[in-house]
Design an enzyme around this catalytic site. Structure first.
Site, short mmCIF file in Angstrom:
data_model
loop_
_atom_site.label_atom_id
_atom_site.label_comp_id
_atom_site.label_asym_id
_atom_site.label_seq_id
_atom_site.Cartn_x
_atom_site.Cartn_y
_atom_site.Cartn_z
N GLY A 339 0.73 -1.12 -0.14
CA GLY A 339 0.06 -0.01 0.26
C GLY A 339 0.87 1.24 0.21
N SER A 340 0.35 2.32 0.67
CA SER A 340 1.19 3.75 0.72
C SER A 340 2.37 3.55 1.16
CB SER A 340 0.15 4.65 1.27
OG SER A 340 -1.09 4.70 0.76
#
Lengths: 647, 402
Positions: A339-340
């Site tokens: 993810g981020s």
């Protein structure tokens, strides 16, 4: 007239009595001569035979080395436990012996048959002296009762045995693995490349009921270090093989295995596990200066103590089928989309490629159009116009779609490898996985398809094919925290080092890394940061710098996005997103790097962030990275290894 | 009838002895008791007690056998009293009992064949009430008595013929054959051997004896080949193999011999000391409380102790033979000498077997080995020897069967 005859007869009798007596005397002399021959002339030979008769050398297993944490606290050691076994050569009727034992302690019927077969097998295999274990872990009452009956039941052997023990239970299940009786597969693997005689000795040793071999984790990796060398016990036995006494002989004693120190702080490990409060997940804490792994958490876990004497198939099935996968080594074997948390890698790649300047702004109105599809930013309404610092701080997806597209998949992949992604980090464990850093070549080779530009956009926000382990995320964080200095992670303090010298030394630009650090500081400490609340370590000064992340468990449908049903109770737990958080602390002088993943925790900032903060809080407060107990002996290591080396 | 012509006694001596003999009926029982040869009796007791001490040593570590010494002590006590009682029994009584005892033994041996029970692979035992007995053991004494009784009946100065001895051979062979088919090779051999000694002493001509020896040697191979049972043949094979140093099956027959020899040899000159024998204390020698008890003595008391034991036996047997020679009657002489020979062959067979000089024949060591029947036979033999000694001047005139 008759007198004469009678006198002749009487005289004949006297003469014959004398002859009989003389004959008897000769026989007696012959017997004494034979005695003289046996007892005086051949005395030495028979004395030696008598010695050889009753002194037996019995293979003695070495005591396995312990595994200790960085402060010398035992993670794997031994405890004494009562054990009942049958020595095959001492019973003519295994069934009867077992039936007699079964009257005293409980043995399942199906097991009885198997044990009888084992006893027969050992007899046939010329290993009739190797005991077959009937029951381990006797209660005190059972042990006492069996002891009383030991003399009556042929072949019964009751003793206290040293059993591998994991005092920290589940805490280190995935790091240490466990030991078990060597199976046929184990023996094949362990004797690989040995000569026939060596292999035979090893196999004989592993038939001893005290012997265990590492099946997983560090127990398996460091098998030879921990195992030691077998020796012999000099035993006085009677004609039935029953041991009368033991003659101590130092030269024959087994060489115990060596202790192994890991870099982990077992208290930090415990605190970290507790902080998960029953949630599934993983956390890895590292000392960024030395590369020491200080905690390696994967939860839930199994109890390795259950495996030492063989786990029942029912209990194993329960572990295997548990929906929360306690057998799964998440920290180094669990592969998740980052993810981020991956955005620092993408930004680094973009700056290295020179496709964007740090101050260049990208406008985010939540939507990003490419080809004939539309990508979304997580933030309703968008971030507006953001530069790189703001994009990291606010985790702006649109910004990263844009720079990922400009940088290209292969460049991002190249940079990702510099941070340790796409590589399996052994660190003395088994079960580590490399994850996956996709690129064009991979797509072509594995999927037989061309890379679509749209996939690069997903790559840019850490989704799609990309798979990383929590360990790799901690390595990435450590590389950023050290501003690109060469980094060598390790988990074995004193012990066998892994063959390939795994080190992260690909050059990373210090200035770029400093920008990443600034961005991560912004996340936790500046307005607009996605984890503003997690920045304060509660120690009256030091703050942490970090990055949130969310790993999608499944695609979000257009309808769901439209209806706003994305979170909370509205969807099934196992479909909720994983929450991630990577951080280092203190922000101004990094000592610790951490990665945390809370499975189905949904929000990086709301669940994983506080977990990471509390773990770092504890590590800083107790100074987990302080000098390990073994550093003293490490400087004396030549002496130590001399002592520990088998001769 | 004057006896001095052949005894060589001076007349005065002969008169004294005649007077003693004549005053026999006037002596009180206590006097007679006091005249028992106490040195001989005490030596018997000392050796039997040594045996019990060795039995304790061999069996005390084994819970199943540790009580046996007490049992043996009680048996010895009973048999000891019996021996003295038998020793006081006039020879005329013994003579009257001889043939009935012989016939009774034959009946028992037949009964063993018909309804006896097995032990140790052979049908030797007969249950009488609560106790099991081996009639073959009693046969040794019964045959000795019967032979003596037979010669007392037929041996006249004018009967020097060989034919006289055929009856004796028949008396000996009938029970021997019955024992052989049990099968009990060792006892058969012992019976024939002591019977042969009696016939020898009774004056069988030297020519016949030589013929017998030649015939015996010639029949060794046919007996081995056609008469012996396979297990007996195996014993002989094992024996020959170990005697000539050949390879034997270490876990079969020869295991016992080998372990016995190790125990004996390891004893050395002085032995390891009482209760200190490694082989003996740790059950290496099978049957060490019965037939192989000598290994315990040899290991724990060494060459000195074992030789002392053999000398003790030699003293007992030598005195017995001497005593037999002093007996006035053929019955007394031959019964006493036959009993002596019976005990002597027990000892020779047992010690020869344990020392690896003879095949394993399963023969106990008199006075020393554990076992009731053997103790009873041995003590009865000594009782007979004592009786012959005590009544050496008794005139036996019986000519009929009883």
């Amino acid at each position: 007239m008759s007198n004469k005859k009678t006198a002749d007869l009487d005289f004949a009798f006297s003469r014959r009595t004398a002859i009989a007596g003389a004959a008897g005397g000769l026989v007696w002399a012959g017997l004494v001569a034979r005695l003289f021959q046996l007892q005086i002339l051949e005395q030495e030979q028979y004395r030696q035979q008598a010695e050889a008769n009753h002194i037996k050398l019995q293979l003695a297993p070495p005591q396995r080395g312990r595994i200790l944490d960085r402060f010398g606290r035992p993670l794997a050691s031994h405890r004494r436990a009562g054990r009942v076994s049958v020595i095959p050569e001492q019973t003519d009727n295994p069934e009867r012996t077992l039936a007699q034992i079964a009257e005293l302690i409980e043995i399942p019927d199906d097991k009885l048959e198997r044990l009888a077969n084992d006893i027969r097998y050992n007899r046939r295999r010329n290993a009739a002296f190797v005991p077959v274990t009937i029951a381990n872990e006797l209660t005190y009452e059972d042990f006492a009762r069996m002891n009383v009956h030991e003399a009556e039941i042929p072949g019964l052997n009751v003793e206290m045995a040293l059993t591998r023990s994991y005092p920290r239970g589940r805490d280190f299940a995935h790091v240490l693995g466990y030991v078990a009786r060597a199976s046929q597969d184990d023996l094949t693997r362990l004797t690989d490349g040995m000569t026939g005689k060596e292999a035979e000795t090893l196999k004989t040793m592993f038939r001893h009921p005290d012997m265990r071999t590492g099946r997983q984790g560090m127990e398996r990796f460091a098998e030879e270090w921990l195992r030691g060398k077998p020796g012999y016990r000099k035993l006085v036995t009677n004609a039935h093989g029953r041991i009368i006494e033991e003659i101590p002989d130092e030269r024959l004693a087994p060489m115990p295995g060596r202790d192994l120190f890991v870099t982990i702080d077992s208290d930090l490990q415990r605190v970290a596990i507790e902080r998960f409060a029953g949630e599934s997940g993983a956390a890895v804490v590292m000392d960024v200066e030395t590369g020491d792994v200080l905690a390696m958490v994967s939860t839930p876990a199994f109890d390795p103590n259950d495996f030492v004497n063989g786990i029942s198939s029912a209990n194993y099935a329960e572990l295997r089928d548990d929906s929360r996968s306690p057998l799964y080594p998440r920290a180094h074997g669990g592969v998740y989309p980052p993810g981020s948390t991956f955005k620092m890698v993408v930004a680094t790649a973009a700056l290295e490629a020179g496709v964007i300047k740090p101050e260049e702004r990208v406008h985010c109105n939540r939507y990003y159009h490419f080809g004939n599809r539309t990508w979304h930013c997580w933030k309703p309404g968008g971030h507006g116009s953001v530069n790189m610092h703001q994009a990291i701080k606010g985790s702006c997806d649109v910004y990263f779609y844009e720079i990922a597209r400009r940088t290209g998949v292969d460049k991002i992949a190249e940079t990702a490898h510099k941070f340790g992604f796409g590589e399996s980090w052994v660190l003395g464990m088994t079960g580590g996985r490399s994850g996956l850093v996709p690129d064009r070549e991979w797509k072509q080779r594995v999927r037989k398809e061309n890379w679509y530009e749209g996939e690069t956009l997903n790559f840019g926000i850490g989704q799609g094919q990309l798979g990383v382990t929590p360990l790799q995320l901690a390595l990435m964080t450590a590389r950023i925290a050290t501003e690109g200095k060469p980094f060598k992670p390790r988990m074995i303090g004193i012990g066998p080092q892994s063959d390939e010298d795994q080190v992260l030394d690909a050059p990373l630009d210090q200035e770029i890394m400093a920008r990443m650090k600034a961005g991560m500081y912004g996340v936790t400490s500046e307005g607009g940061g996605t984890a503003y609340r997690s920045g304060d370590l509660g120690l009256g000064g030091p703050r942490l710098a970090g990055k949130t992340g969310t790993a999608q468990v499944r695609r979000i449908t257009r309808e769901e996005r439209a209806s706003g049903i994305r979170k909370g109770e509205n969807i099934a737990r196992e479909l909720r997103d994983h929450a991630l958080f990577v951080a280092y602390a203190p922000a101004d002088d990094p000592k610790y790097a951490i990665s945390v993943i809370v499975e189905h925790g949904e929000g990086g900032s709301s669940t994983a962030g506080p977990v990471a903060r509390d773990i770092l809080h504890y590590a800083l407060k107790t100074d987990s990275r302080r000098k390990p107990a073994y550093s003293q002996s490490a400087s004396l290591s030549p002496n130590l290894s001399d002592e520990g080396e088998p001769t | 009838m004057s006896r001095d012509g052949y005894t060589g006694f001076s007349r005065g001596e002969a008169r004294t002895r005649t007077a003693t003999s004549l005053s026999f009926e006037t002596q009180g029982p206590l006097d007679k008791f006091m005249r028992l040869p106490w040195g001989f009796i005490l030596l018997i007791a000392a050796m039997a007690l040594t045996g019990i001490a060795m039995l304790y040593s061999s069996a005390h570590t084994n819970p199943a056998e540790s009580h046996l010494w007490r049992l043996q002590l009680i048996r010895f006590g009973v048999c000891f009293v019996m021996m003295i009682a038998l020793g006081l029994l006039p020879l005329s009584w013994w003579m009257r009992l001889a043939f009935p005892a012989y016939v009774g033994t034959i009946v028992l041996l037949v009964l063993v064949e018909v309804m006896g029970f097995s032990g140790g692979g052979a049908q030797r035992w007969l249950r009488i009430g609560p106790i099991g007995v081996q009639p073959s053991e009693f046969a040794k004494l019964a045959v000795t008595l019967a032979l003596a009784r037979y010669y007392q009946m037929v041996l006249q100065p004018q009967t020097g013929r060989i034919l006289v001895h055929l009856g004796a051979v028949a008396i000996m062979v009938i029970p021997a054959a019955l024992i052989f088919i049990q099968p009990d090779f060792g006892t058969t051999l012992a019976l024939l051997a002591s019977g042969a000694v009696v016939i020898f002493l009774a004056g069988l001509s030297a020519r016949v004896i030589l013929t017998g020896i030649v015939g015996g040697v010639a029949s060794v191979w046919p007996i081995y080949q056609f008469v012996l049972a396979p297990y007996q043949r195996e014993r002989v094979d094992t024996f020959l193999a170990q005697l000539f140093g050949g390879a034997t099956n270490a876990l079969g027959e020869s295991y016992q011999i080998e372990q016995g020899k190790i125990a004996i040899g390891a004893g050395g000159l002085n032995g390891r000391g009482y209760l200190q024998g490694i082989q003996s204390q740790q059950d290496y020698v099978p049957e060490q409380h019965t037939d192989f008890i000598l290994t315990v003595i040899a290991e724990e008391f060494g060459f000195i102790g074992t030789t002392a034991l053999l000398i003790g036996f030699a003293v007992l047997l030598g005195w017995s033979l001497y005593s037999a020679g002093r007996s006035a009657s053929w019955f007394g002489r031959l019964a006493s000498a036959g009993a002596t020979a019976t005990i002597a062959f027990y000892i020779v067979f047992n010690v020869g077997m344990v020392l690896g000089l003879l095949p394993v024949v399963g023969m106990p060591l008199p006075l020393i080995s554990y076992g009731g029947t053997a103790m009873l036979t041995t003590m009865a033999c000594f009782g007979l020897i004592l009786a012959a000694h005590m009544h050496r001047d008794e005139k036996l005139t019986a000519r009929g069967l009883f």
